[in-house]
Design an enzyme around this catalytic site. Structure first.
Site, PDB file in Angstrom:
ATOM      1  N   TYR A 158      37.875  15.848  30.212  1.00 38.63           N
ATOM      2  CA  TYR A 158      37.791  14.985  29.041  1.00 38.63           C
ATOM      3  C   TYR A 158      38.883  13.929  29.149  1.00 38.63           C
ATOM      4  O   TYR A 158      40.073  14.256  29.201  1.00 38.63           O
ATOM      5  CB  TYR A 158      37.953  15.759  27.727  1.00 38.63           C
ATOM      6  CG  TYR A 158      38.091  14.812  26.566  1.00 38.63           C
ATOM      7  CD1 TYR A 158      37.047  13.943  26.250  1.00 38.63           C
ATOM      8  CD2 TYR A 158      39.269  14.718  25.829  1.00 38.63           C
ATOM      9  CE1 TYR A 158      37.175  13.012  25.236  1.00 38.63           C
ATOM     10  CE2 TYR A 158      39.400  13.789  24.800  1.00 38.63           C
ATOM     11  CZ  TYR A 158      38.345  12.939  24.511  1.00 38.63           C
ATOM     12  OH  TYR A 158      38.468  12.011  23.516  1.00 38.63           O
ATOM     13  N   ARG A 160      -1.480   8.973   3.290  1.00 39.89           N
ATOM     14  CA  ARG A 160      -1.858   9.838   4.415  1.00 39.89           C
ATOM     15  C   ARG A 160      -0.722  10.076   5.409  1.00 39.89           C
ATOM     16  O   ARG A 160      -0.843  10.898   6.312  1.00 39.89           O
ATOM     17  CB  ARG A 160      -3.091   9.265   5.121  1.00 39.89           C
ATOM     18  CG  ARG A 160      -4.376   9.590   4.385  1.00 39.89           C
ATOM     19  CD  ARG A 160      -5.573   8.982   5.078  1.00 39.89           C
ATOM     20  NE  ARG A 160      -5.642   7.542   4.861  1.00 39.89           N
ATOM     21  CZ  ARG A 160      -6.332   6.713   5.627  1.00 39.89           C
ATOM     22  NH1 ARG A 160      -6.989   7.178   6.688  1.00 39.89           N
ATOM     23  NH2 ARG A 160      -6.364   5.420   5.368  1.00 39.89           N
ATOM     24  N   ASP A 202       1.611  -3.046   8.076  1.00 37.39           N
ATOM     25  CA  ASP A 202       1.434  -1.785   8.803  1.00 37.39           C
ATOM     26  C   ASP A 202       0.641  -1.975  10.105  1.00 37.39           C
ATOM     27  O   ASP A 202       0.137  -1.014  10.672  1.00 37.39           O
ATOM     28  CB  ASP A 202       0.747  -0.732   7.909  1.00 37.39           C
ATOM     29  CG  ASP A 202      -0.573  -1.225   7.323  1.00 37.39           C
ATOM     30  OD1 ASP A 202      -0.988  -2.359   7.640  1.00 37.39           O
ATOM     31  OD2 ASP A 202      -1.191  -0.471   6.541  1.00 37.39           O
ATOM     32  N   GLY A 242       0.816  -1.209   0.000  1.00 34.95           N
ATOM     33  CA  GLY A 242       0.000   0.000   0.000  1.00 34.95           C
ATOM     34  C   GLY A 242       0.851   1.260   0.000  1.00 34.95           C
ATOM     35  O   GLY A 242       1.998   1.248   0.437  1.00 34.95           O
ATOM     36  N   GLY A 266      -5.731  -4.509  -5.007  1.00 37.03           N
ATOM     37  CA  GLY A 266      -6.530  -5.034  -3.897  1.00 37.03           C
ATOM     38  C   GLY A 266      -5.799  -6.117  -3.112  1.00 37.03           C
ATOM     39  O   GLY A 266      -4.804  -6.683  -3.567  1.00 37.03           O
ATOM     40  N   TYR A 285      44.877  13.806  20.749  1.00 38.27           N
ATOM     41  CA  TYR A 285      44.735  13.889  19.297  1.00 38.27           C
ATOM     42  C   TYR A 285      45.577  15.033  18.783  1.00 38.27           C
ATOM     43  O   TYR A 285      45.461  16.174  19.269  1.00 38.27           O
ATOM     44  CB  TYR A 285      43.244  14.131  19.015  1.00 38.27           C
ATOM     45  CG  TYR A 285      42.827  14.134  17.576  1.00 38.27           C
ATOM     46  CD1 TYR A 285      43.184  13.105  16.715  1.00 38.27           C
ATOM     47  CD2 TYR A 285      42.033  15.168  17.068  1.00 38.27           C
ATOM     48  CE1 TYR A 285      42.775  13.110  15.393  1.00 38.27           C
ATOM     49  CE2 TYR A 285      41.608  15.167  15.752  1.00 38.27           C
ATOM     50  CZ  TYR A 285      41.983  14.136  14.915  1.00 38.27           C
ATOM     51  OH  TYR A 285      41.566  14.132  13.619  1.00 38.27           O
ATOM     52  N   ALA A 345      48.668  21.364  40.156  1.00 36.11           N
ATOM     53  CA  ALA A 345      47.567  21.962  39.402  1.00 36.11           C
ATOM     54  C   ALA A 345      48.088  22.849  38.284  1.00 36.11           C
ATOM     55  O   ALA A 345      49.138  23.476  38.400  1.00 36.11           O
ATOM     56  CB  ALA A 345      46.683  22.763  40.349  1.00 36.11           C
TER      57      ALA A 345
END
Ligand code: UD1
Ligand code: CA
Length: 456
Positions: A365, A15, A102, A11, A78, A386, A422
């Site tokens: 991170y 709609r 469906d 089908g 059909g 990276y 730190a």
């Protein structure tokens, strides 16, 4: 008897107002057609045939991993015509089951019941009691309450229109009989279609009885024709998931505000889930786990007694027992957090292991790293993993203490029980047990005067 399941999915679905074929729209991240396919796969000795049409190449490509035979219905003439497309695959001794691509919430249990009613003397039909039967074929019964035919809405007279028992479209019957009935279908009706429903009257004329099973609810057999029905069935599906979680011993603060888009490979007891939590993919969750509001878990493995605080995302990652994650934590793929660890707010972890009892509590991170046990990583610390081309590894050995706002430029190793001052930028391996820091000495300038505006 071997079963041949024919799923009608040709089908158009106009709609939906979509460029996507209707049966590829999803409930819980899974295509409508896949729901139907997976349900029919639960039947034993079953071969699946899918009738596709409009936009069907996309459907076939997207779902090509299905163990099914794909059959194109070039023109949608059909439901009877649709079944005809597959009939040459049907052997006389087969039981044929007709499903719609469906109608996603149909239960395998319902199909089992239906299949038990098929014999040479009987056809099995799934019907539904409807508040409003508009649009459905009506089940017409005689004075003895036996089904005599199905009449489509557009062909029905006033008394037939008043019937509230509707045809779901789902039926099962004998292969040899179906072949004969299909060959006799005509399109001499209001829609000029070959109606599958016309076989009911033929079966009755051949002396068969029509055995009906009532669907457990209207939603079980509701087909999706528009986005409103799609959203409705999503909620029905989610409420079913919530019910099954609660039956399993999970507390849901609000069963209406949780989404399960996947499954649980393991599920403990006394899991407490706050509102707006989404589970995706395959999750494994131990007992006594608490999950705060607005968390998303995708393919996560969570051990016993873990606490996940609000707004945390965990994807393809695992968390050991008694650890605490969040609020606002993000565990990305291949993160393995051991037991008794703390991953706090605004901490992102990617492809890293964190051993037992370590803490990364604020604004960090950590990527491509191996963090030992009882390591403390201060606020604002990041791994520079990276260089724009390649990724490098950071190793932090057991008991190390990393001062706040440290940058660890990988590849780099911080030795066991080392302390990093730190604000350091660490580019070389640091020895065990020692303090390492890299920052310019603090100076104060006594003669310095703050600039001021000239008076005019
Ligand atoms: C059909 C039934 C009706 C039933 C209703 C339930 C017939 C004649 N009518 O109505 O009694 O109450 O379903 O929803 O069977 N399809 C194809 N090829 C086609 C036509 C349809 O594959 O040529 C598929 C559709 O994709 C859909 C299913 O068959 O999955 C039903 O089609 P649809 O047009 O929705 O059925 P109705 O005619 O409304
Ligand atoms: Ca329909």
């Amino acid at each position: 008897m071997p079963i041949k399941t024919i799923i009608l999915a040709a089908g158009q679905g106009t709609r939906m107002r979509s460029s996507r074929p209707k049966v590829l729209h999803e409930i819980a991240n899974k295509a409508l057609l896949q729901h139907v396919y997976e349900t029919s796969q639960q039947l034993n000795d079953n071969a699946i045939y899918i009738i596709y049409g409009h936009g069907g190449e996309t459907v076939k490509q997207t779902l090509q991993h299905f163990e099914a035979v794909w059959i194109e219905q070039k023109q949608q003439l059909g439901t009877g015509h649709a079944v005809q497309q597959a009939i040459h695959h049907v052997e006389d001794a087969d039981t044929v089951l007709i499903l719609y691509g469906d109608v996603p919430l149909l239960k395998a249990q319902t199909l089992q019941t239906l299949l038990q009613d098929v014999s040479a003397q009987s056809l099995a039909l799934l019907t539904v009691k409807l508040d409003d039967p508009t649009g459905y074929g009506r089940i017409v019964r005689n004075a003895d309450n036996a089904v005599v035919k199905i009449v489509e809405q557009k062909d029905a007279n006033a008394s037939e229109l008043a019937i509230k028992e509707g045809n779901t479209g789902i039926l099962a019957c004998n292969g040899d009989q179906l072949k004969q009935w299909l060959a006799r279908l005509s399109n001499n009706n209001a829609q000029n279609e070959y109606y599958l429903t016309d076989i009911i009257e033929m079966a009755v004329a051949d002396g068969l009885s029509i055995k009906t099973t009532l669907a457990s609810s209207q939603d079980e057999v509701l087909g999706v024709n528009n986005r409103n029905q799609l959203a409705h069935l999503e909620r029905v599906y989610q409420m079913q998931q919530a019910q099954s979680l609660m039956e399993h011993g999970v507390t849901l603060r609000d069963p209406a505000r949780i989404d399960v888009r996947g499954e649980f490979a393991e599920l403990g007891q006394d899991i407490d889930v706050d509102i707006n939590v989404i589970f995706e993919g395959i999750n494994r969750i131990g007992s006594n786990v608490r999950i705060g509001a607005n968390c998303i878990l995708k393919n996560a493995t969570i051990a016993d007694a873990v606490e996940i605080l609000p707004n945390s995302l965990i994807e393809d990652a695992s968390v050991g027992a008694y650890s605490r994650i969040g609020p606002f934590a993000r565990l990305r793929p291949a993160s393995v957090i051991a037991d008794h660890a703390h991953i706090g707010n605004f901490v992102e972890i990617k492809k890293s292991t964190v051993a037992s009892g370590s803490k990364i509590n604020h604004l960090s991170y950590i990527g491509d790293s191996e963090i030992g046990s009882k390591v403390n990583i201060g606020a604002g610390t990041i791994t520079c993993n990276y260089d724009g081309v390649n990724k490098f590894k950071t190793i932090i050995e057991d008991g190390a203490f990393i001062g706040s706002d440290t940058q660890l430029v990988a590849p780099v190793t911080v030795g066991r029980n080392a302390t990093i001052g730190a604000g350091s930028t660490i580019t070389k391996d640091t020895p065990a047990e020692q303090l390492t820091l890299s920052r310019s000495k603090q100076v104060s300038v006594a003669s310095w005067q703050r600039p001021s505006k000239k008076e005019s």
